[in-house]
Design a protein around this motif. Structure first.
Motif, PDB file in Angstrom:
ATOM      1  N   UNK A 242       0.783  -1.178   0.009  1.00  0.00           N
ATOM      2  CA  UNK A 242       0.056  -0.062   0.065  1.00  0.00           C
ATOM      3  C   UNK A 242       0.942   1.249   0.099  1.00  0.00           C
ATOM      4  N   UNK A 243       2.046   1.130   0.386  1.00  0.00           N
ATOM      5  CA  UNK A 243       3.192   2.412   0.497  1.00  0.00           C
ATOM      6  C   UNK A 243       4.376   1.828   0.333  1.00  0.00           C
ATOM      7  N   UNK A 244       5.147   2.823  -0.381  1.00  0.00           N
ATOM      8  CA  UNK A 244       6.498   2.374  -0.621  1.00  0.00           C
ATOM      9  C   UNK A 244       7.541   3.599  -0.215  1.00  0.00           C
ATOM     10  N   UNK A 245       8.812   3.033  -0.208  1.00  0.00           N
ATOM     11  CA  UNK A 245       9.980   3.947  -0.006  1.00  0.00           C
ATOM     12  C   UNK A 245      11.023   3.606  -0.965  1.00  0.00           C
ATOM     13  N   UNK A 246      11.549   4.579  -1.745  1.00  0.00           N
ATOM     14  CA  UNK A 246      12.655   3.949  -2.679  1.00  0.00           C
ATOM     15  C   UNK A 246      14.009   4.032  -2.077  1.00  0.00           C
ATOM     16  N   UNK A 247      14.796   2.985  -2.254  1.00  0.00           N
ATOM     17  CA  UNK A 247      16.338   2.777  -1.841  1.00  0.00           C
ATOM     18  C   UNK A 247      17.079   2.650  -2.989  1.00  0.00           C
ATOM     19  N   UNK A 248      18.089   3.412  -2.908  1.00  0.00           N
ATOM     20  CA  UNK A 248      19.009   3.511  -3.768  1.00  0.00           C
ATOM     21  C   UNK A 248      20.037   2.226  -3.671  1.00  0.00           C
ATOM     22  N   UNK A 249      20.497   1.105  -4.725  1.00  0.00           N
ATOM     23  CA  UNK A 249      21.210   0.292  -4.616  1.00  0.00           C
ATOM     24  C   UNK A 249      22.436   0.240  -5.300  1.00  0.00           C
ATOM     25  N   UNK A 250      23.253  -0.579  -5.357  1.00  0.00           N
ATOM     26  CA  UNK A 250      24.541  -0.726  -6.079  1.00  0.00           C
ATOM     27  C   UNK A 250      24.160  -1.464  -7.377  1.00  0.00           C
ATOM     28  N   UNK A 251      25.026  -1.286  -8.702  1.00  0.00           N
ATOM     29  CA  UNK A 251      24.726  -2.171  -9.739  1.00  0.00           C
ATOM     30  C   UNK A 251      24.965  -3.707  -9.465  1.00  0.00           C
ATOM     31  N   UNK A 252      25.916  -4.007  -8.516  1.00  0.00           N
ATOM     32  CA  UNK A 252      26.028  -5.449  -8.138  1.00  0.00           C
ATOM     33  C   UNK A 252      24.802  -6.112  -7.660  1.00  0.00           C
ATOM     34  N   UNK A 253      24.013  -5.336  -6.508  1.00  0.00           N
ATOM     35  CA  UNK A 253      23.019  -5.686  -6.151  1.00  0.00           C
ATOM     36  C   UNK A 253      21.869  -5.872  -7.186  1.00  0.00           C
ATOM     37  N   UNK A 254      22.000  -4.805  -7.888  1.00  0.00           N
ATOM     38  CA  UNK A 254      20.755  -4.740  -9.139  1.00  0.00           C
ATOM     39  C   UNK A 254      21.006  -6.189  -9.962  1.00  0.00           C
ATOM     40  N   UNK A 255      22.185  -6.488 -10.292  1.00  0.00           N
ATOM     41  CA  UNK A 255      22.219  -7.462 -11.102  1.00  0.00           C
ATOM     42  C   UNK A 255      21.985  -8.921 -10.551  1.00  0.00           C
ATOM     43  N   UNK A 256      22.407  -8.863  -9.322  1.00  0.00           N
ATOM     44  CA  UNK A 256      21.915 -10.363  -8.444  1.00  0.00           C
ATOM     45  C   UNK A 256      20.331 -10.419  -8.253  1.00  0.00           C
ATOM     46  N   UNK A 257      19.637  -9.300  -8.214  1.00  0.00           N
ATOM     47  CA  UNK A 257      18.066  -9.183  -8.333  1.00  0.00           C
ATOM     48  C   UNK A 257      17.762  -9.439  -9.650  1.00  0.00           C
ATOM     49  N   UNK A 258      18.243  -9.130 -10.621  1.00  0.00           N
ATOM     50  CA  UNK A 258      17.778  -9.125 -11.917  1.00  0.00           C
ATOM     51  C   UNK A 258      17.837 -10.659 -12.434  1.00  0.00           C
ATOM     52  N   UNK A 259      18.981 -11.067 -12.194  1.00  0.00           N
ATOM     53  CA  UNK A 259      19.062 -12.611 -12.354  1.00  0.00           C
ATOM     54  C   UNK A 259      18.150 -13.473 -11.637  1.00  0.00           C
TER      55      UNK A 259
END
Length: 518
Positions: A242-259
């Motif tokens: 119902x509600x969100x907060x945006x969190x900046x993350x590293x490219x490494x973590x982005x790629x882990x989650x994307x995979x």
């Protein structure tokens, strides 16, 4: 018959459902009244414990079994005896705020460390989701400022089993996390969850709600930025996502989650035998309950109708049991404070973020925002208890801590040919003076300097290499950094390297003594 089979043979058919294995490899039945955790540690449940309310004893057994699986037999036994002391002293049949406060008062300043020793166990009991400990009890335990075993030393936020991790412990945990994934002992999902918990300091109930569309990538003025929209929790009147907060993350973590998301999307398409369009792909859970998805498909559920719901997401308790607990059981990271395996919980990662921010001088409002807390009241603990949270490692301390930290994971060799690559000269690792300090045990390409070799499990230091001189230089560099900046934290950036080199020096000395050369 080996010890595990011998223990297993004494377990009845019925109780095999509750069979657990201690950190030392001994099998025990969680519902039995006698647990053998290793050759020297045996727990026998006494009558005071067995007389507790059924719900309490079940929660206690389950929590103690988790400790036995994840931590040393000695520490697990200590928790049993501390809890038994509590039950005997209070003659209680439940664990609540009045009982704990009365026990604290009865113990007095000289002995209130008994409660301090038990506090982490009781908090973990609640975090594991077992019956017997209420949220009010945990809030009390976290707010108490107790004298330690060494009189007058406050242990709030410094407990090595329930408080914030030290920087060396964080490095050790990450080394183990990478090793376990590399050697395929844990899944990518497990790796992603632990990494995300550490990076975000968010609660399991928030992370379970994440969907593919929450992972974002943007380019601003030619710079690629990565972020995650994390659902909020504990907000009145706000339901699922119902509600969100945006969190900046590293490219490494982005790629882990994307995979991981690519794997989850493929799993959904395979289970439901269809191809998702981009709109529906964005609604696939990051942490997917695969078994329940199969149940949904077999019961004829429509994928388009359930993607917006929470039914396809793993439950928060499953994130703990199936992912964090798997890592906690398999990891072998050692705390330099205890010499024991580090106790891993989601709460400790959260405490670490708050403690580090408090140590850097950030105010309660910033800390509350970083932890996604609506009320800054709970963040005060991180600004009020920052004293003595950093152990300054000098020569005297480093030599002692190195025995416990286990920062060096390779093995010492006498000659180059003793390494995995034999006489291959390209395996030789030189220092800044072009002196050979060891050999590399892998053919993998590596661009790291020789300093990083000491904390690599593939490093094979040479017995007669100038490791002591390198160690001396590291201590001198550290003192100079402290002198130049006045910051203990900045001065300590190479502490894990120092502990690793200390260990190499000690191992070389032991080998030379054995050979009669020292």
């Amino acid at each position: 018959m080996n010890r595990e089979k011998e223990a297993s043979s004494r377990v009845t058919k019925k109780s095999k459902l509750t069979l657990c294995v201690s950190k030392d490899g001994y099998s025990f039945d969680k519902n039995a009244d006698n647990w053998m955790l290793n050759k020297d540690s045996n727990i026998t449940f006494q009558k005071e414990i067995l007389a507790l309310d059924g719900r309490i004893i079940k929660g206690f057994r389950s929590t103690l079994a988790r400790y036995a699986e994840e931590l040393s037999a000695h520490h697990t036994s200590n928790m049993y005896f501390q809890f038994q002391r509590f039950v005997r002293d209070t003659e209680c049949n439940k664990i609540d705020v009045p009982t704990l406060l009365n026990w604290k008062a009865a113990l007095g300043k000289d002995h209130e460390w008994y409660l301090g020793a038990l506090r982490g166990f009781l908090i973990s009991w609640f975090d594991y989701g077992y019956d017997g400990i209420t949220r009010e009890t945990v809030e009390l335990l976290e707010s108490l400022r107790l004298a330690g075993n060494e009189k007058g030393v406050a242990i709030a936020n410094r407990c090595p089993y329930s408080g914030a991790f030290t920087e060396n412990e964080v490095l050790a945990i990450n080394d183990e996390l990478n090793r376990l994934l590399r050697d395929e002992y844990i899944s990518l999902e497990c790796y992603a969850y632990v990494s995300l918990t550490q990076a975000s300091a968010r609660r399991p109930i928030q992370l379970r709600q994440l969907k593919a569309g929450d992972l974002l990538q943007n380019t601003i003025q030619g710079v690629r930025l990565y972020s995650l929209n994390i659902p909020r929790s504990k907000q009145r009147g706000i339901g699922f996502r119902g509600a969100f907060n945006r969190l900046d993350i590293t490219e490494d973590l982005y790629l882990i989650l994307r995979n991981l998301l690519d794997i989850q999307i493929a799993a959904v398409e395979s289970i439901f035998k269809l191809t998702l369009d981009e709109k529906h792909k964005s609604k696939v859970p990051l942490f997917l309950d695969v078994s329940y998805c199969r149940h949904l498909f077999s019961s004829g559920a429509s994928i388009t109708e359930i993607l917006d719901l929470d039914v396809m997401h793993l439950a928060a308790k499953d994130l703990g049991h199936s992912l964090m607990n798997v890592f906690a059981k398999k990891q072998r990271a050692i705390s330099e404070r205890t010499g024991d395996t580090i106790h891993i919980t989601s709460r400790r990662f959260r405490n670490t973020r708050g403690t580090n921010l408090g140590r850097k001088g950030f105010g309660v409002n910033i800390i509350a925002e970083a932890l996604d807390q609506s009320d800054s009241q709970n963040a005060k603990v991180y600004t009020e208890n920052t004293a003595d949270t950093v152990q300054y490692i000098d020569k005297a301390v480093g030599k002692e801590l190195a025995k416990y930290a286990n920062a060096f994971l390779g093995r010492v060799i006498e000659n180059l040919e003793d390494g995995e690559r034999g006489n291959d000269l390209t395996a030789q690792i030189p220092n800044d003076n072009n002196e050979a300090i060891g050999a590399c045990g892998t053919n993998d390409f590596c661009v790291n300097g020789y300093e990083s070799c000491y904390v690599c499990h593939k490093f094979r230091p040479l017995l007669d290499a100038p490791h002591e001189q390198f160690l001396e230089n590291l201590y001198k560099e550290k003192e100079q950094r402290l002198k130049n900046t006045g910051s203990v934290q900045y001065a300590s950036v190479k502490d894990r390297l120092i502990l690793a080199v200390e260990q190499v020096v000690s191992m070389c000395q032991e080998i030379k003594v054995t050979k009669g050369e020292a």
